[in-house]
Scaffold this active site. Sequence first.
Site, PDB file in Angstrom:
ATOM      1  N   ARG A  93       0.848  -1.210   0.000  1.00 30.52           N
ATOM      2  CA  ARG A  93       0.000   0.000   0.000  1.00 30.52           C
ATOM      3  C   ARG A  93       0.882   1.259   0.000  1.00 30.52           C
ATOM      4  NH1 ARG A  93      -2.477  -3.688  -0.277  1.00 30.52           N
ATOM      5  NH2 ARG A  93      -2.365  -2.907  -2.380  1.00 30.52           N
ATOM      6  N   HIS A 113      -7.979   6.871  10.471  1.00 25.67           N
ATOM      7  CA  HIS A 113      -7.528   5.479  10.348  1.00 25.67           C
ATOM      8  C   HIS A 113      -6.006   5.373  10.284  1.00 25.67           C
ATOM      9  CE1 HIS A 113     -11.683   3.922   8.711  1.00 25.67           C
ATOM     10  NE2 HIS A 113     -11.703   4.205   9.994  1.00 25.67           N
ATOM     11  N   CYS A 142      12.342   2.409  22.405  1.00 27.19           N
ATOM     12  CA  CYS A 142      12.450   1.422  23.495  1.00 27.19           C
ATOM     13  C   CYS A 142      13.173   0.145  23.067  1.00 27.19           C
ATOM     14  CB  CYS A 142      11.073   1.083  24.058  1.00 27.19           C
ATOM     15  SG  CYS A 142      10.074   0.014  22.991  1.00 27.19           S
ATOM     16  N   GLY A 171     -16.646  10.067  -1.591  1.00 28.42           N
ATOM     17  CA  GLY A 171     -15.985   8.820  -1.983  1.00 28.42           C
ATOM     18  C   GLY A 171     -15.883   7.787  -0.884  1.00 28.42           C
ATOM     19  N   LEU A 217     -19.415   8.397  -6.675  1.00 24.39           N
ATOM     20  CA  LEU A 217     -19.715   7.842  -7.996  1.00 24.39           C
ATOM     21  C   LEU A 217     -21.157   7.350  -8.019  1.00 24.39           C
ATOM     22  CD1 LEU A 217     -17.905   7.576 -10.432  1.00 24.39           C
ATOM     23  CD2 LEU A 217     -17.227   5.302  -9.639  1.00 24.39           C
ATOM     24  N   GLU A 218     -21.480   6.564  -6.998  1.00 20.79           N
ATOM     25  CA  GLU A 218     -22.871   6.128  -6.805  1.00 20.79           C
ATOM     26  C   GLU A 218     -23.185   6.340  -5.336  1.00 20.79           C
ATOM     27  OE1 GLU A 218     -22.187   2.115  -7.504  1.00 20.79           O
ATOM     28  OE2 GLU A 218     -21.777   2.408  -9.637  1.00 20.79           O
ATOM     29  N   ALA A 276     -14.980  11.816  -8.536  1.00 21.81           N
ATOM     30  CA  ALA A 276     -14.505  12.855  -7.624  1.00 21.81           C
ATOM     31  C   ALA A 276     -13.719  13.957  -8.348  1.00 21.81           C
ATOM     32  CB  ALA A 276     -13.628  12.219  -6.542  1.00 21.81           C
TER      33      ALA A 276
HETATM   34  P1  OAD Z   1     -15.001   1.751   0.022  1.00 21.66           P
HETATM   35  O1  OAD Z   1     -14.203   0.945  -0.946  1.00 21.66           O
HETATM   36  O2  OAD Z   1     -15.872   1.042   0.983  1.00 21.66           O
HETATM   37  O3  OAD Z   1     -15.921   2.778  -0.781  1.00 21.66           O
HETATM   38  C1  OAD Z   1     -15.402   3.567  -1.814  1.00 21.66           C
HETATM   39  C2  OAD Z   1     -16.500   4.480  -2.317  1.00 21.66           C
HETATM   40  O4  OAD Z   1     -15.929   5.320  -3.306  1.00 21.66           O
HETATM   41  C3  OAD Z   1     -17.670   3.736  -2.969  1.00 21.66           C
HETATM   42  O5  OAD Z   1     -18.889   4.271  -2.444  1.00 21.66           O
HETATM   43  C4  OAD Z   1     -17.521   4.057  -4.471  1.00 21.66           C
HETATM   44  O6  OAD Z   1     -18.776   4.214  -5.114  1.00 21.66           O
HETATM   45  C5  OAD Z   1     -16.804   5.397  -4.415  1.00 21.66           C
HETATM   46  N1  OAD Z   1     -15.982   5.697  -5.591  1.00 21.66           N
HETATM   47  C6  OAD Z   1     -15.263   4.840  -6.375  1.00 21.66           C
HETATM   48  N2  OAD Z   1     -14.622   5.514  -7.340  1.00 21.66           N
HETATM   49  C7  OAD Z   1     -14.945   6.821  -7.196  1.00 21.66           C
HETATM   50  C8  OAD Z   1     -14.607   8.018  -7.903  1.00 21.66           C
HETATM   51  N3  OAD Z   1     -13.795   8.012  -8.959  1.00 21.66           N
HETATM   52  N4  OAD Z   1     -15.135   9.187  -7.454  1.00 21.66           N
HETATM   53  C9  OAD Z   1     -15.965   9.218  -6.377  1.00 21.66           C
HETATM   54  N5  OAD Z   1     -16.319   8.123  -5.689  1.00 21.66           N
HETATM   55  C10 OAD Z   1     -15.821   6.945  -6.084  1.00 21.66           C
HETATM   56  O7  OAD Z   1     -13.944   2.716   0.784  1.00 21.66           O
HETATM   57  P2  OAD Z   1     -14.143   3.529   2.130  1.00 21.66           P
HETATM   58  O8  OAD Z   1     -15.549   3.963   2.310  1.00 21.66           O
HETATM   59  O9  OAD Z   1     -13.072   4.536   2.192  1.00 21.66           O
HETATM   60  O10 OAD Z   1     -10.649   0.820   6.756  1.00 21.66           O
HETATM   61  O11 OAD Z   1     -13.823   2.397   3.200  1.00 21.66           O
HETATM   62  C11 OAD Z   1     -13.854   2.722   4.554  1.00 21.66           C
HETATM   63  C12 OAD Z   1     -12.843   1.892   5.300  1.00 21.66           C
HETATM   64  O12 OAD Z   1     -13.013   0.514   5.007  1.00 21.66           O
HETATM   65  C13 OAD Z   1     -11.401   2.151   4.919  1.00 21.66           C
HETATM   66  O13 OAD Z   1     -10.837   3.258   5.580  1.00 21.66           O
HETATM   67  C14 OAD Z   1     -10.715   0.890   5.326  1.00 21.66           C
HETATM   68  C15 OAD Z   1     -11.719  -0.075   4.733  1.00 21.66           C
HETATM   69  O14 OAD Z   1     -11.753  -1.342   5.205  1.00 21.66           O
HETATM   70  C16 OAD Z   1      -9.738   0.061   7.379  1.00 21.66           C
HETATM   71  O15 OAD Z   1      -8.909  -0.608   6.786  1.00 21.66           O
HETATM   72  C17 OAD Z   1      -9.832   0.093   8.880  1.00 21.66           C
END
Ligand code: OAD
Length: 229
Positions: free
Chosen positions: A56, A106, A136, A172, A199-200, A216
């Site tokens: 990552r 996070h 440490c 996003g 996006l959705e 975005a």
């Molecule tokens: P997700 O992968 O769950 O959601 C990503 C979101 O971005 C979705 O709703 C997509 O529709 C949207 N998306 C994709 N491409 C896009 C674009 N070009 N423009 C706008 N939107 C777009 O990711 P997160 O919600 O960030 O945590 O996930 C939350 C947490 O779950 C993360 O921080 C991580 C993960 O597991 C940990 O690892 C603790």
Amino acid sequence: MGKIVILTGAGISAESGLGTFRDVDGLWTKYDLAEVATPEGFARNPRLVQDFYNARRRNAAEAEPNAAHAALARLESAIGDDLFLVTQNIDGLHERAGSRRVIHMHGALDTALCAACGHRWPAPAEMRPEDTCPDCSRPATRPDVVWFGEMPYRMDEIYDAIAAADLFVAIGTSGEVYPAAGFVGEARSQGAETLEINLEPGAARGLFDRVIAGPATRAVPDWVAEVIG
Ligand code: OAD
């Protein structure tokens, strides 16, 4: 416009080439979340987990911030303390686009954390299970990221900002992961207007007063232009 709280998720970095988690070819379709993103998974196989976050870190370093990150940096320049930006992302792209005050609920890939003494320091490109803490000297180093089952960082500050917000914006993020997924409900109940840019529309679509659907890199600059002219 008053005070704005923005929550960002993986979707804001998608067009920088970083995968999201839950989309069709998202990270959680390729990796087992329980193995790479929980304290139990780390205890079972620290090398696997370090390698996952090393990858990552490499991907994030190779990526460039996009027009959406840049627009939020412009918004910060324009409204200063009236913006409170909190991200679930660990990729550092907000800072590289010029945002100065970013809350990393996070954690972040660019710091390492000692699980024994709590010391933090700049993470090397490759972390290994046998690395020792520079403070440490114990071999208890881990990525400074929040795993499932752990408490996200700076929650008191975040809830205070939400309580004072006039507008809450989620960008996003799928709205699947708590506590971040609960911020929109909290903001609404405290009287803020709510906007989703995605996006959705995500899981909490019914809780947003307004939804802007689109990528975005287009939707965020357009919305920022609306706010700051
Ligand atoms: P997700 O992968 O769950 O959601 C990503 C979101 O971005 C979705 O709703 C997509 O529709 C949207 N998306 C994709 N491409 C896009 C674009 N070009 N423009 C706008 N939107 C777009 O990711 P997160 O919600 O960030 O945590 O996930 C939350 C947490 O779950 C993360 O921080 C991580 C993960 O597991 C940990 O690892 C603790």
